[in-house]
Scaffold this motif. Structure first.
Motif, mmCIF file in Angstrom:
data_model
loop_
_atom_site.group_PDB
_atom_site.id
_atom_site.type_symbol
_atom_site.label_atom_id
_atom_site.label_comp_id
_atom_site.label_asym_id
_atom_site.label_seq_id
_atom_site.Cartn_x
_atom_site.Cartn_y
_atom_site.Cartn_z
ATOM 1 N N ALA A 121 1.471 9.388 -5.817
ATOM 2 C CA ALA A 121 1.894 10.763 -5.540
ATOM 3 C C ALA A 121 2.941 11.220 -6.556
ATOM 4 C CB ALA A 121 2.452 10.868 -4.115
ATOM 5 N N GLU A 122 3.890 10.351 -6.881
ATOM 6 C CA GLU A 122 4.888 10.689 -7.900
ATOM 7 C C GLU A 122 4.222 10.910 -9.254
ATOM 8 O OE1 GLU A 122 7.481 7.326 -7.606
ATOM 9 O OE2 GLU A 122 8.671 8.226 -5.990
ATOM 10 N N LEU A 130 8.093 14.541 3.189
ATOM 11 C CA LEU A 130 7.685 15.514 4.216
ATOM 12 C C LEU A 130 6.208 15.374 4.554
ATOM 13 C CD1 LEU A 130 9.697 18.643 3.054
ATOM 14 C CD2 LEU A 130 10.072 17.289 5.127
ATOM 15 N N ALA A 131 5.375 15.159 3.542
ATOM 16 C CA ALA A 131 3.943 14.979 3.789
ATOM 17 C C ALA A 131 3.696 13.729 4.625
ATOM 18 C CB ALA A 131 3.182 14.897 2.466
ATOM 19 N N LEU A 132 4.397 12.645 4.306
ATOM 20 C CA LEU A 132 4.235 11.407 5.072
ATOM 21 C C LEU A 132 4.702 11.569 6.515
ATOM 22 C CD1 LEU A 132 5.302 8.820 2.365
ATOM 23 C CD2 LEU A 132 3.003 9.152 3.317
ATOM 24 N N MET A 133 5.807 12.286 6.709
ATOM 25 C CA MET A 133 6.279 12.535 8.079
ATOM 26 C C MET A 133 5.245 13.334 8.866
ATOM 27 S SD MET A 133 10.450 13.020 7.651
ATOM 28 C CE MET A 133 10.305 14.753 7.576
ATOM 29 N N GLU A 134 4.647 14.322 8.240
ATOM 30 C CA GLU A 134 3.623 15.125 8.909
ATOM 31 C C GLU A 134 2.409 14.265 9.258
ATOM 32 O OE1 GLU A 134 1.872 18.187 10.816
ATOM 33 O OE2 GLU A 134 3.913 18.205 10.033
ATOM 34 N N LEU A 135 1.997 13.415 8.326
ATOM 35 C CA LEU A 135 0.851 12.539 8.578
ATOM 36 C C LEU A 135 1.135 11.548 9.710
ATOM 37 C CD1 LEU A 135 -0.297 11.905 4.913
ATOM 38 C CD2 LEU A 135 -1.495 13.243 6.664
ATOM 39 N N GLU A 152 0.828 -1.204 0.000
ATOM 40 C CA GLU A 152 0.000 0.000 0.000
ATOM 41 C C GLU A 152 0.864 1.256 0.000
ATOM 42 O OE1 GLU A 152 -3.239 0.101 -0.487
ATOM 43 O OE2 GLU A 152 -3.314 -2.085 -0.527
ATOM 44 N N PHE A 153 1.969 1.217 0.737
ATOM 45 C CA PHE A 153 2.899 2.343 0.770
ATOM 46 C C PHE A 153 3.477 2.581 -0.621
ATOM 47 C CE2 PHE A 153 7.202 4.028 1.183
ATOM 48 C CZ PHE A 153 6.974 5.178 1.927
ATOM 49 N N SER A 205 7.340 15.694 -5.833
ATOM 50 C CA SER A 205 8.719 15.221 -5.736
ATOM 51 C C SER A 205 8.838 14.260 -4.557
ATOM 52 C CB SER A 205 9.683 16.391 -5.534
ATOM 53 O OG SER A 205 9.532 16.942 -4.239
ATOM 54 N N TRP A 206 9.921 13.463 -4.549
ATOM 55 C CA TRP A 206 10.106 12.541 -3.434
ATOM 56 C C TRP A 206 10.263 13.302 -2.124
ATOM 57 C CZ3 TRP A 206 14.175 12.411 -0.114
ATOM 58 C CH2 TRP A 206 15.355 13.047 -0.495
#
Length: 79
Positions: A35-36, A47-52, A27-28, A41-42
């Motif tokens: 998203a890509e 950063l979005a994943l870290m925030e989530l 799933e990841f 961008s990676w």
């Protein structure tokens, strides 16, 4: 979305973290590919994943869990 299942083997092996990562991996990969494909961008994706993840930890009240060995910088930059 794929159904995620905790195997009985994992429940008794004590290696729940690795099993959880294995279960989430497909799933990841699909999420990051999407998203890509949308043009992110990676760095933006990371950063979005870290925030989530941070929001998830706060929302679930798991702040009592021991911190991970690697923690993102407070500046939320990837350098």
């Amino acid at each position: 979305m794929t159904k995620l299942v905790l195997t009985a083997i994992c429940e008794h092996s004590g290696d729940r973290q690795r099993e959880c990562e294995r279960a989430l991996n497909d799933e990841f990969d699909a999420l990051t590919r999407a998203a890509e494909g949308a043009g992110w961008s990676w760095e933006e994706i990371a950063l979005a994943l870290m925030e989530l993840v941070e929001q998830y930890v706060v929302a679930t009240g798991t702040h009592n869990v021991a911190p991970a060995p690697i923690t993102p910088s407070k500046s939320k930059t990837l350098h």
